[in-house]
Write a protein that holds these residues in place. Structure first.
Motif, PDB file in Angstrom:
ATOM      1  N   UNK A 184       0.834  -1.206   0.000  1.00  0.00           N
ATOM      2  CA  UNK A 184       0.000   0.000   0.000  1.00  0.00           C
ATOM      3  C   UNK A 184       0.865   1.251   0.000  1.00  0.00           C
ATOM      4  N   UNK A 185       1.900   1.276   0.837  1.00  0.00           N
ATOM      5  CA  UNK A 185       2.762   2.461   0.924  1.00  0.00           C
ATOM      6  C   UNK A 185       3.516   2.698  -0.387  1.00  0.00           C
ATOM      7  N   UNK A 186       3.806   1.624  -1.121  1.00  0.00           N
ATOM      8  CA  UNK A 186       4.567   1.764  -2.358  1.00  0.00           C
ATOM      9  C   UNK A 186       3.720   1.949  -3.606  1.00  0.00           C
ATOM     10  N   UNK A 187       2.393   1.932  -3.472  1.00  0.00           N
ATOM     11  CA  UNK A 187       1.514   2.014  -4.640  1.00  0.00           C
ATOM     12  C   UNK A 187       1.330   3.456  -5.106  1.00  0.00           C
ATOM     13  N   UNK A 188       1.095   3.615  -6.398  1.00  0.00           N
ATOM     14  CA  UNK A 188       0.784   4.923  -6.975  1.00  0.00           C
ATOM     15  C   UNK A 188      -0.670   4.963  -7.438  1.00  0.00           C
ATOM     16  N   UNK A 189      -1.256   6.136  -7.370  1.00  0.00           N
ATOM     17  CA  UNK A 189      -2.642   6.344  -7.770  1.00  0.00           C
ATOM     18  C   UNK A 189      -2.758   6.282  -9.291  1.00  0.00           C
ATOM     19  N   UNK A 190      -3.696   5.477  -9.784  1.00  0.00           N
ATOM     20  CA  UNK A 190      -3.843   5.308 -11.235  1.00  0.00           C
ATOM     21  C   UNK A 190      -4.399   6.560 -11.908  1.00  0.00           C
ATOM     22  N   UNK A 191      -5.059   7.454 -11.158  1.00  0.00           N
ATOM     23  CA  UNK A 191      -5.647   8.651 -11.752  1.00  0.00           C
ATOM     24  C   UNK A 191      -4.656   9.804 -11.849  1.00  0.00           C
ATOM     25  N   UNK A 192      -3.810   9.945 -10.841  1.00  0.00           N
ATOM     26  CA  UNK A 192      -2.923  11.119 -10.800  1.00  0.00           C
ATOM     27  C   UNK A 192      -1.442  10.769 -10.893  1.00  0.00           C
TER      28      UNK A 192
END
Length: 466
Positions: A237-245
Protein backbone atom coordinates in the motif's frame (compact mmCIF):
# COMPACT_ATOMS: atom_id res chain seq x y z
CA UNK A 1 -29.35 -35.24 -13.32
CA UNK A 2 -27.13 -35.62 -10.25
CA UNK A 3 -27.65 -33.21 -7.39
CA UNK A 4 -25.12 -30.89 -5.78
CA UNK A 5 -23.41 -31.87 -2.54
CA UNK A 6 -23.83 -28.39 -1.07
CA UNK A 7 -25.67 -25.13 -1.73
CA UNK A 8 -24.66 -21.50 -1.23
CA UNK A 9 -27.09 -18.59 -0.98
CA UNK A 10 -25.76 -15.06 -1.51
CA UNK A 11 -23.36 -14.28 -4.35
CA UNK A 12 -21.84 -11.05 -3.14
CA UNK A 13 -18.07 -10.61 -3.13
CA UNK A 14 -17.39 -13.18 -0.41
CA UNK A 15 -20.16 -15.57 -1.38
CA UNK A 16 -19.11 -15.72 -5.02
CA UNK A 17 -15.47 -16.29 -4.09
CA UNK A 18 -16.37 -19.03 -1.61
CA UNK A 19 -18.62 -20.78 -4.14
CA UNK A 20 -15.81 -20.83 -6.70
CA UNK A 21 -13.45 -22.18 -4.04
CA UNK A 22 -15.87 -25.02 -3.25
CA UNK A 23 -16.23 -25.88 -6.94
CA UNK A 24 -12.49 -25.62 -7.43
CA UNK A 25 -11.94 -28.24 -4.73
CA UNK A 26 -14.11 -30.73 -6.62
CA UNK A 27 -17.51 -30.32 -4.99
CA UNK A 28 -20.70 -29.79 -6.97
CA UNK A 29 -22.52 -26.71 -5.69
CA UNK A 30 -25.95 -25.15 -6.25
CA UNK A 31 -26.10 -21.36 -5.98
CA UNK A 32 -28.85 -18.79 -5.56
CA UNK A 33 -28.96 -15.03 -5.27
CA UNK A 34 -32.02 -12.89 -4.69
CA UNK A 35 -31.10 -10.81 -7.77
CA UNK A 36 -31.40 -13.28 -10.63
CA UNK A 37 -29.01 -11.46 -12.94
CA UNK A 38 -26.25 -11.82 -10.36
CA UNK A 39 -26.69 -15.59 -10.44
CA UNK A 40 -26.65 -15.66 -14.24
CA UNK A 41 -23.53 -13.48 -14.45
CA UNK A 42 -21.78 -15.61 -11.83
CA UNK A 43 -22.45 -18.84 -13.72
CA UNK A 44 -21.45 -17.27 -17.04
CA UNK A 45 -18.13 -16.02 -15.63
CA UNK A 46 -17.24 -19.25 -13.79
CA UNK A 47 -15.21 -20.60 -16.71
CA UNK A 48 -14.17 -24.25 -16.40
CA UNK A 49 -15.75 -24.42 -12.94
CA UNK A 50 -19.23 -23.88 -14.42
CA UNK A 51 -19.63 -27.64 -14.89
CA UNK A 52 -19.69 -28.04 -11.10
CA UNK A 53 -22.09 -25.13 -10.50
CA UNK A 54 -25.89 -25.36 -10.70
CA UNK A 55 -27.37 -21.84 -10.89
CA UNK A 56 -30.97 -21.51 -9.70
CA UNK A 57 -33.44 -18.64 -9.90
CA UNK A 58 -35.85 -19.36 -7.04
CA UNK A 59 -35.58 -20.89 -3.58
CA UNK A 60 -37.64 -23.96 -4.42
CA UNK A 61 -35.37 -24.92 -7.33
CA UNK A 62 -32.32 -24.10 -5.23
CA UNK A 63 -33.36 -26.48 -2.45
CA UNK A 64 -34.36 -29.16 -4.95
CA UNK A 65 -30.93 -29.01 -6.58
CA UNK A 66 -29.11 -30.13 -3.40
CA UNK A 67 -28.70 -33.77 -2.39
CA UNK A 68 -30.30 -34.81 0.91
CA UNK A 69 -29.59 -34.37 3.72
CA UNK A 70 -28.95 -30.87 2.46
CA UNK A 71 -26.22 -28.44 3.51
CA UNK A 72 -26.77 -24.76 2.71
CA UNK A 73 -24.28 -21.95 3.37
CA UNK A 74 -25.70 -18.46 3.85
CA UNK A 75 -23.42 -15.62 2.72
CA UNK A 76 -25.67 -12.62 3.31
CA UNK A 77 -25.19 -9.44 5.39
CA UNK A 78 -25.39 -9.87 9.16
CA UNK A 79 -28.59 -9.09 11.02
CA UNK A 80 -32.13 -9.24 9.63
CA UNK A 81 -31.13 -10.61 6.19
CA UNK A 82 -29.93 -13.81 7.85
CA UNK A 83 -33.18 -14.24 9.78
CA UNK A 84 -35.20 -13.52 6.66
CA UNK A 85 -33.38 -16.13 4.61
CA UNK A 86 -33.65 -18.76 7.35
CA UNK A 87 -37.39 -18.07 7.63
CA UNK A 88 -37.78 -18.41 3.85
CA UNK A 89 -35.76 -21.64 3.69
CA UNK A 90 -37.12 -23.57 6.67
CA UNK A 91 -40.51 -24.50 5.13
CA UNK A 92 -38.68 -25.97 2.13
CA UNK A 93 -36.20 -28.03 4.16
CA UNK A 94 -36.29 -31.38 5.92
CA UNK A 95 -35.60 -31.57 9.63
CA UNK A 96 -32.10 -32.96 9.10
CA UNK A 97 -31.05 -30.31 6.55
CA UNK A 98 -28.15 -28.16 7.76
CA UNK A 99 -28.05 -24.36 7.54
CA UNK A 100 -24.67 -22.65 7.96
CA UNK A 101 -24.43 -18.91 8.58
CA UNK A 102 -20.96 -17.99 7.28
CA UNK A 103 -21.38 -14.22 7.49
CA UNK A 104 -20.07 -11.76 10.07
CA UNK A 105 -22.81 -12.45 12.61
CA UNK A 106 -22.86 -11.20 16.17
CA UNK A 107 -22.42 -14.35 18.25
CA UNK A 108 -25.44 -13.45 20.39
CA UNK A 109 -27.55 -13.65 17.23
CA UNK A 110 -25.99 -17.02 16.46
CA UNK A 111 -26.86 -18.25 19.96
CA UNK A 112 -30.45 -17.14 19.39
CA UNK A 113 -30.69 -18.75 15.96
CA UNK A 114 -29.29 -21.99 17.32
CA UNK A 115 -32.01 -22.00 20.00
CA UNK A 116 -34.70 -21.14 17.44
CA UNK A 117 -33.55 -24.03 15.24
CA UNK A 118 -35.11 -26.27 17.91
CA UNK A 119 -32.84 -29.23 17.27
CA UNK A 120 -32.55 -28.78 13.50
CA UNK A 121 -28.88 -28.65 12.43
CA UNK A 122 -27.45 -25.12 12.45
CA UNK A 123 -23.85 -23.88 12.36
CA UNK A 124 -22.40 -20.40 12.69
CA UNK A 125 -18.92 -20.23 11.18
CA UNK A 126 -16.48 -17.35 11.09
CA UNK A 127 -14.68 -16.96 7.76
CA UNK A 128 -11.63 -14.70 7.58
CA UNK A 129 -9.35 -13.76 4.74
CA UNK A 130 -11.30 -11.32 2.63
CA UNK A 131 -12.17 -12.00 -1.00
CA UNK A 132 -8.81 -13.58 -1.81
CA UNK A 133 -9.02 -15.86 1.21
CA UNK A 134 -12.57 -16.91 0.41
CA UNK A 135 -11.48 -17.79 -3.13
CA UNK A 136 -8.19 -19.54 -2.40
CA UNK A 137 -8.35 -20.61 1.25
CA UNK A 138 -9.74 -18.76 4.28
CA UNK A 139 -9.41 -19.40 7.98
CA UNK A 140 -12.62 -21.04 9.23
CA UNK A 141 -13.90 -21.04 12.83
CA UNK A 142 -16.89 -23.31 13.39
CA UNK A 143 -19.57 -23.14 16.06
CA UNK A 144 -22.60 -25.33 16.72
CA UNK A 145 -23.27 -29.04 17.32
CA UNK A 146 -20.12 -31.09 16.82
CA UNK A 147 -22.05 -33.65 14.79
CA UNK A 148 -23.15 -30.94 12.35
CA UNK A 149 -19.55 -29.73 11.99
CA UNK A 150 -18.29 -33.28 11.40
CA UNK A 151 -20.92 -33.74 8.70
CA UNK A 152 -19.54 -30.91 6.58
CA UNK A 153 -15.92 -30.80 7.83
CA UNK A 154 -14.60 -32.60 4.72
CA UNK A 155 -15.71 -29.64 2.60
CA UNK A 156 -14.72 -26.88 5.01
CA UNK A 157 -11.24 -28.28 5.62
CA UNK A 158 -10.75 -28.81 1.89
CA UNK A 159 -11.51 -25.18 1.05
CA UNK A 160 -9.61 -23.70 4.01
CA UNK A 161 -6.09 -22.31 3.93
CA UNK A 162 -3.35 -24.84 4.61
CA UNK A 163 -0.37 -24.34 6.90
CA UNK A 164 2.33 -27.03 6.79
CA UNK A 165 -0.27 -29.50 5.56
CA UNK A 166 -2.82 -28.67 8.26
CA UNK A 167 -6.16 -27.10 7.38
CA UNK A 168 -6.85 -23.75 9.03
CA UNK A 169 -10.39 -24.81 9.92
CA UNK A 170 -11.68 -26.37 13.11
CA UNK A 171 -14.66 -26.64 15.43
CA UNK A 172 -14.54 -24.16 18.30
CA UNK A 173 -17.55 -25.11 20.39
CA UNK A 174 -21.30 -24.93 20.70
CA UNK A 175 -23.72 -22.27 19.43
CA UNK A 176 -21.99 -18.94 18.71
CA UNK A 177 -18.46 -20.03 19.63
CA UNK A 178 -17.18 -19.77 16.04
CA UNK A 179 -18.59 -16.31 15.48
CA UNK A 180 -17.25 -15.19 18.86
CA UNK A 181 -13.73 -16.30 17.96
CA UNK A 182 -14.07 -14.53 14.60
CA UNK A 183 -15.12 -11.32 16.39
CA UNK A 184 -12.04 -11.44 18.62
CA UNK A 185 -9.94 -12.11 15.51
CA UNK A 186 -11.37 -8.91 14.05
CA UNK A 187 -10.71 -7.02 17.29
CA UNK A 188 -7.05 -8.06 17.17
CA UNK A 189 -7.07 -7.07 13.50
CA UNK A 190 -8.29 -3.57 14.43
CA UNK A 191 -5.53 -3.18 17.02
CA UNK A 192 -2.79 -4.57 14.77
CA UNK A 193 -3.81 -2.28 11.89
CA UNK A 194 -3.98 0.74 14.20
CA UNK A 195 -0.51 0.07 15.61
CA UNK A 196 0.91 -0.23 12.11
CA UNK A 197 -0.80 3.04 11.16
CA UNK A 198 0.71 4.72 14.22
CA UNK A 199 4.30 3.79 13.35
CA UNK A 200 3.55 4.77 9.74
CA UNK A 201 2.58 8.20 11.10
CA UNK A 202 5.86 8.44 12.99
CA UNK A 203 7.81 7.64 9.82
CA UNK A 204 5.78 10.02 7.63
CA UNK A 205 5.26 12.97 9.96
CA UNK A 206 7.92 12.56 12.63
CA UNK A 207 10.83 11.37 10.50
CA UNK A 208 9.91 12.91 7.15
CA UNK A 209 10.28 9.68 5.17
CA UNK A 210 8.66 9.55 1.75
CA UNK A 211 6.24 6.79 0.76
CA UNK A 212 8.86 4.75 -1.07
CA UNK A 213 11.12 4.80 1.97
CA UNK A 214 8.22 3.79 4.21
CA UNK A 215 7.36 0.95 1.84
CA UNK A 216 10.95 -0.25 2.00
CA UNK A 217 10.85 -0.26 5.81
CA UNK A 218 7.73 -2.42 5.85
CA UNK A 219 9.30 -4.76 3.28
CA UNK A 220 12.36 -5.19 5.51
CA UNK A 221 10.22 -5.79 8.58
CA UNK A 222 8.30 -8.50 6.73
CA UNK A 223 11.51 -10.52 6.63
CA UNK A 224 11.87 -10.52 10.42
CA UNK A 225 9.84 -11.08 13.62
CA UNK A 226 7.00 -8.90 12.31
CA UNK A 227 6.46 -11.03 9.20
CA UNK A 228 2.70 -11.09 8.67
CA UNK A 229 0.00 -10.43 6.12
CA UNK A 230 -0.69 -6.92 7.45
CA UNK A 231 2.97 -5.87 7.29
CA UNK A 232 3.23 -7.39 3.80
CA UNK A 233 0.29 -5.40 2.47
CA UNK A 234 1.44 -2.24 4.30
CA UNK A 235 4.58 -2.43 2.17
CA UNK A 236 2.46 -2.76 -0.97
CA UNK A 237 0.00 0.00 0.00
CA UNK A 238 2.76 2.46 0.92
CA UNK A 239 4.57 1.76 -2.36
CA UNK A 240 1.51 2.01 -4.64
CA UNK A 241 0.78 4.92 -6.98
CA UNK A 242 -2.64 6.34 -7.77
CA UNK A 243 -3.84 5.31 -11.23
CA UNK A 244 -5.65 8.65 -11.75
CA UNK A 245 -2.92 11.12 -10.80
CA UNK A 246 0.29 9.12 -10.62
CA UNK A 247 0.82 10.43 -7.08
CA UNK A 248 1.56 8.09 -4.16
CA UNK A 249 -1.72 6.35 -3.40
CA UNK A 250 -1.68 7.13 0.31
CA UNK A 251 -1.35 10.84 -0.45
CA UNK A 252 -4.81 10.90 -2.07
CA UNK A 253 -6.72 8.69 0.43
CA UNK A 254 -8.81 10.45 3.08
CA UNK A 255 -7.78 9.45 6.58
CA UNK A 256 -11.27 8.34 7.65
CA UNK A 257 -11.31 4.61 8.40
CA UNK A 258 -14.39 2.51 7.72
CA UNK A 259 -15.65 -0.33 9.89
CA UNK A 260 -18.37 -2.97 9.78
CA UNK A 261 -18.88 -3.24 13.53
CA UNK A 262 -17.06 -6.45 14.47
CA UNK A 263 -14.29 -4.60 16.30
CA UNK A 264 -16.92 -2.62 18.19
CA UNK A 265 -18.69 -5.87 19.12
CA UNK A 266 -15.41 -7.19 20.54
CA UNK A 267 -14.87 -4.08 22.65
CA UNK A 268 -18.46 -4.17 23.95
CA UNK A 269 -18.33 -7.88 24.77
CA UNK A 270 -14.98 -7.44 26.52
CA UNK A 271 -16.70 -5.10 28.97
CA UNK A 272 -19.40 -7.69 29.67
CA UNK A 273 -16.72 -10.31 30.30
CA UNK A 274 -14.56 -7.94 32.42
CA UNK A 275 -11.73 -8.82 30.02
CA UNK A 276 -9.19 -5.98 29.62
CA UNK A 277 -8.53 -5.33 25.91
CA UNK A 278 -7.36 -1.68 25.96
CA UNK A 279 -5.46 -1.87 22.66
CA UNK A 280 -8.57 -3.12 20.85
CA UNK A 281 -10.78 -0.51 22.52
CA UNK A 282 -8.30 2.22 21.58
CA UNK A 283 -8.28 1.03 17.96
CA UNK A 284 -12.07 1.16 17.77
CA UNK A 285 -12.05 4.65 19.26
CA UNK A 286 -9.35 5.73 16.80
CA UNK A 287 -11.54 4.68 13.85
CA UNK A 288 -14.43 6.65 15.34
CA UNK A 289 -12.21 9.71 15.74
CA UNK A 290 -10.87 9.33 12.21
CA UNK A 291 -14.40 9.68 10.85
CA UNK A 292 -14.80 13.11 12.51
CA UNK A 293 -12.72 14.99 9.96
CA UNK A 294 -14.45 18.36 10.36
CA UNK A 295 -14.00 18.36 14.13
CA UNK A 296 -10.34 17.41 13.79
CA UNK A 297 -9.81 20.29 11.37
CA UNK A 298 -11.53 22.61 13.82
CA UNK A 299 -9.25 21.37 16.59
CA UNK A 300 -6.17 22.10 14.52
CA UNK A 301 -7.46 25.61 13.79
CA UNK A 302 -7.94 26.26 17.50
CA UNK A 303 -4.83 24.64 18.96
CA UNK A 304 -2.46 24.67 16.00
CA UNK A 305 -0.71 21.75 14.37
CA UNK A 306 1.44 19.61 16.66
CA UNK A 307 5.24 20.01 16.42
CA UNK A 308 5.61 16.55 14.91
CA UNK A 309 9.25 16.57 13.77
CA UNK A 310 11.22 14.17 15.98
CA UNK A 311 14.62 15.65 15.12
CA UNK A 312 16.33 12.26 15.32
CA UNK A 313 14.81 11.27 18.68
CA UNK A 314 13.81 7.82 17.31
CA UNK A 315 15.19 5.38 14.77
CA UNK A 316 13.63 2.66 12.61
CA UNK A 317 14.92 -0.15 14.85
CA UNK A 318 13.08 1.33 17.83
CA UNK A 319 9.88 1.49 15.79
CA UNK A 320 10.26 -2.18 14.86
CA UNK A 321 10.87 -3.18 18.47
CA UNK A 322 7.89 -1.12 19.65
CA UNK A 323 5.66 -2.78 17.09
CA UNK A 324 6.87 -6.25 18.14
CA UNK A 325 5.97 -5.49 21.77
CA UNK A 326 2.64 -3.93 20.81
CA UNK A 327 1.70 -6.92 18.63
CA UNK A 328 2.41 -9.39 21.45
CA UNK A 329 0.34 -7.33 23.87
CA UNK A 330 -2.70 -7.02 21.60
CA UNK A 331 -2.67 -10.79 20.86
CA UNK A 332 -2.29 -11.49 24.59
CA UNK A 333 -5.35 -9.35 25.28
CA UNK A 334 -7.36 -11.13 22.58
CA UNK A 335 -6.50 -14.62 23.80
CA UNK A 336 -7.20 -13.60 27.41
CA UNK A 337 -10.66 -12.46 26.29
CA UNK A 338 -11.25 -15.79 24.54
CA UNK A 339 -10.23 -17.63 27.71
CA UNK A 340 -12.69 -15.54 29.76
CA UNK A 341 -15.51 -16.30 27.32
CA UNK A 342 -14.63 -19.98 27.34
CA UNK A 343 -15.20 -20.06 31.10
CA UNK A 344 -18.28 -17.81 31.11
CA UNK A 345 -20.10 -19.63 28.31
CA UNK A 346 -18.80 -23.15 29.10
CA UNK A 347 -17.43 -23.50 25.59
CA UNK A 348 -14.03 -25.09 26.32
CA UNK A 349 -12.56 -23.05 23.47
CA UNK A 350 -9.36 -24.69 22.13
CA UNK A 351 -6.88 -21.80 22.42
CA UNK A 352 -3.90 -23.59 20.79
CA UNK A 353 -6.13 -24.65 17.87
CA UNK A 354 -7.37 -21.08 17.48
CA UNK A 355 -3.78 -19.87 17.14
CA UNK A 356 -3.15 -22.62 14.57
CA UNK A 357 -6.29 -21.77 12.58
CA UNK A 358 -5.07 -18.17 12.36
CA UNK A 359 -1.63 -19.12 10.95
CA UNK A 360 -2.82 -18.90 7.34
CA UNK A 361 -5.76 -17.59 5.34
CA UNK A 362 -6.91 -14.94 7.81
CA UNK A 363 -6.07 -11.24 8.00
CA UNK A 364 -4.01 -11.48 11.21
CA UNK A 365 -1.85 -14.40 10.06
CA UNK A 366 1.65 -13.94 11.41
CA UNK A 367 4.83 -15.92 12.03
CA UNK A 368 4.30 -15.28 15.75
CA UNK A 369 1.24 -17.55 15.80
CA UNK A 370 3.32 -20.75 15.64
CA UNK A 371 5.02 -19.83 18.91
CA UNK A 372 1.71 -18.62 20.35
CA UNK A 373 0.12 -22.00 19.61
CA UNK A 374 3.03 -23.73 21.32
CA UNK A 375 2.83 -21.46 24.37
CA UNK A 376 -0.93 -21.93 24.68
CA UNK A 377 -0.59 -25.70 24.34
CA UNK A 378 2.03 -25.79 27.12
CA UNK A 379 -0.06 -23.64 29.47
CA UNK A 380 -3.50 -22.62 28.17
CA UNK A 381 -4.33 -20.87 31.46
CA UNK A 382 -1.35 -18.52 31.25
CA UNK A 383 -1.51 -15.04 29.73
CA UNK A 384 0.64 -15.08 26.58
CA UNK A 385 2.75 -12.18 27.84
CA UNK A 386 3.91 -14.36 30.75
CA UNK A 387 4.96 -17.34 28.62
CA UNK A 388 8.69 -17.95 28.44
CA UNK A 389 9.04 -17.00 24.77
CA UNK A 390 6.95 -13.85 24.80
CA UNK A 391 8.05 -12.66 28.24
CA UNK A 392 11.58 -12.69 26.81
CA UNK A 393 10.46 -10.71 23.77
CA UNK A 394 8.75 -8.14 25.97
CA UNK A 395 11.81 -7.76 28.20
CA UNK A 396 13.84 -7.12 25.06
CA UNK A 397 11.45 -4.70 23.39
CA UNK A 398 9.36 -2.86 25.98
CA UNK A 399 11.90 -0.07 26.47
CA UNK A 400 11.68 0.74 22.76
CA UNK A 401 7.90 0.80 23.04
CA UNK A 402 8.26 3.16 26.00
CA UNK A 403 10.56 5.47 24.03
CA UNK A 404 8.32 5.50 20.98
CA UNK A 405 5.18 6.28 23.01
CA UNK A 406 7.01 8.96 25.03
CA UNK A 407 8.49 10.72 22.00
CA UNK A 408 5.16 10.52 20.17
CA UNK A 409 3.46 12.20 23.12
CA UNK A 410 6.12 14.91 23.33
CA UNK A 411 5.81 15.67 19.63
CA UNK A 412 2.04 15.47 19.26
CA UNK A 413 1.87 12.24 17.28
CA UNK A 414 -1.35 10.37 18.26
CA UNK A 415 -0.61 6.81 19.34
CA UNK A 416 -3.73 5.44 21.06
CA UNK A 417 -3.22 1.71 20.52
CA UNK A 418 0.51 1.50 21.26
CA UNK A 419 0.17 3.72 24.33
CA UNK A 420 -2.77 1.61 25.56
CA UNK A 421 -0.69 -1.51 25.04
CA UNK A 422 2.12 0.00 27.09
CA UNK A 423 -0.27 0.98 29.89
CA UNK A 424 -1.61 -2.61 29.91
CA UNK A 425 1.94 -3.96 30.15
CA UNK A 426 2.80 -1.68 33.05
CA UNK A 427 -0.45 -2.47 34.88
CA UNK A 428 0.10 -6.20 34.42
CA UNK A 429 3.64 -6.00 35.85
CA UNK A 430 2.64 -3.99 38.95
CA UNK A 431 1.82 -6.20 41.93
CA UNK A 432 0.37 -3.34 43.97
CA UNK A 433 -1.36 -0.70 41.92
CA UNK A 434 -3.58 2.21 42.88
CA UNK A 435 -7.06 0.66 43.07
CA UNK A 436 -6.85 0.98 46.87
CA UNK A 437 -7.61 4.68 46.38
CA UNK A 438 -10.62 3.82 44.19
CA UNK A 439 -11.91 1.39 46.80
CA UNK A 440 -11.48 4.03 49.49
CA UNK A 441 -13.41 6.53 47.38
CA UNK A 442 -16.20 4.03 46.69
CA UNK A 443 -16.52 3.28 50.37
CA UNK A 444 -16.55 6.97 51.26
CA UNK A 445 -19.41 7.96 48.95
CA UNK A 446 -21.30 4.66 48.77
CA UNK A 447 -20.28 2.54 51.76
CA UNK A 448 -19.38 -0.24 49.32
CA UNK A 449 -16.80 -1.75 51.65
CA UNK A 450 -13.32 -3.03 50.86
CA UNK A 451 -10.95 -5.92 51.53
CA UNK A 452 -7.89 -5.51 53.75
CA UNK A 453 -4.34 -6.79 53.41
CA UNK A 454 -4.11 -7.86 57.06
CA UNK A 455 -7.53 -9.48 57.67
CA UNK A 456 -9.95 -11.80 55.89
CA UNK A 457 -13.36 -10.57 54.78
CA UNK A 458 -14.83 -8.13 52.28
CA UNK A 459 -17.01 -5.76 54.28
CA UNK A 460 -14.60 -3.34 55.93
CA UNK A 461 -15.22 0.41 56.00
CA UNK A 462 -13.27 3.61 56.64
CA UNK A 463 -13.77 5.87 59.69
CA UNK A 464 -16.41 7.90 57.81
CA UNK A 465 -18.80 4.95 58.15
CA UNK A 466 -19.11 5.71 61.90
Amino acid sequence: MSKSEIGLLGLGTMGAALALNIADKGFDIAVFNRTTQVTRDFAKDAGDLAQRITPTENLKDFVAAIATPRTIILMVPAGDPVDQQIAALRPLLDDDDLIIDAGNANFHDTNRRAAEADGKPFLGIGVSGGEDGARHGPSIMGGGPRAAWDRVAHILTAIAAQHDGTACATWMGQDGAGHFVKAVHNGIEYADMQMIAEVYGVMRDGMGLDYTQISDVFEAWNNGPLASYLIEISHKVAGANDSLTGAPLLSVIRDAAGQKGTGRWTAIEAQHLAAPVPAIEAAVAARNISARTALRAQGQDIFGAAPVSLNGALDIDQLEQALIAGKILCYAQGFDMIARASDDFSWALPLPDIARVWRAGCIIRSVMLDDMATALAENPDENLMFSKRFAGDLRENHMALRQVVAQAALHGLPMPALSSGLAYFDAMRTARGTADMIQGQRDYFGRHGFMRLDRDGTDFHGPWAD
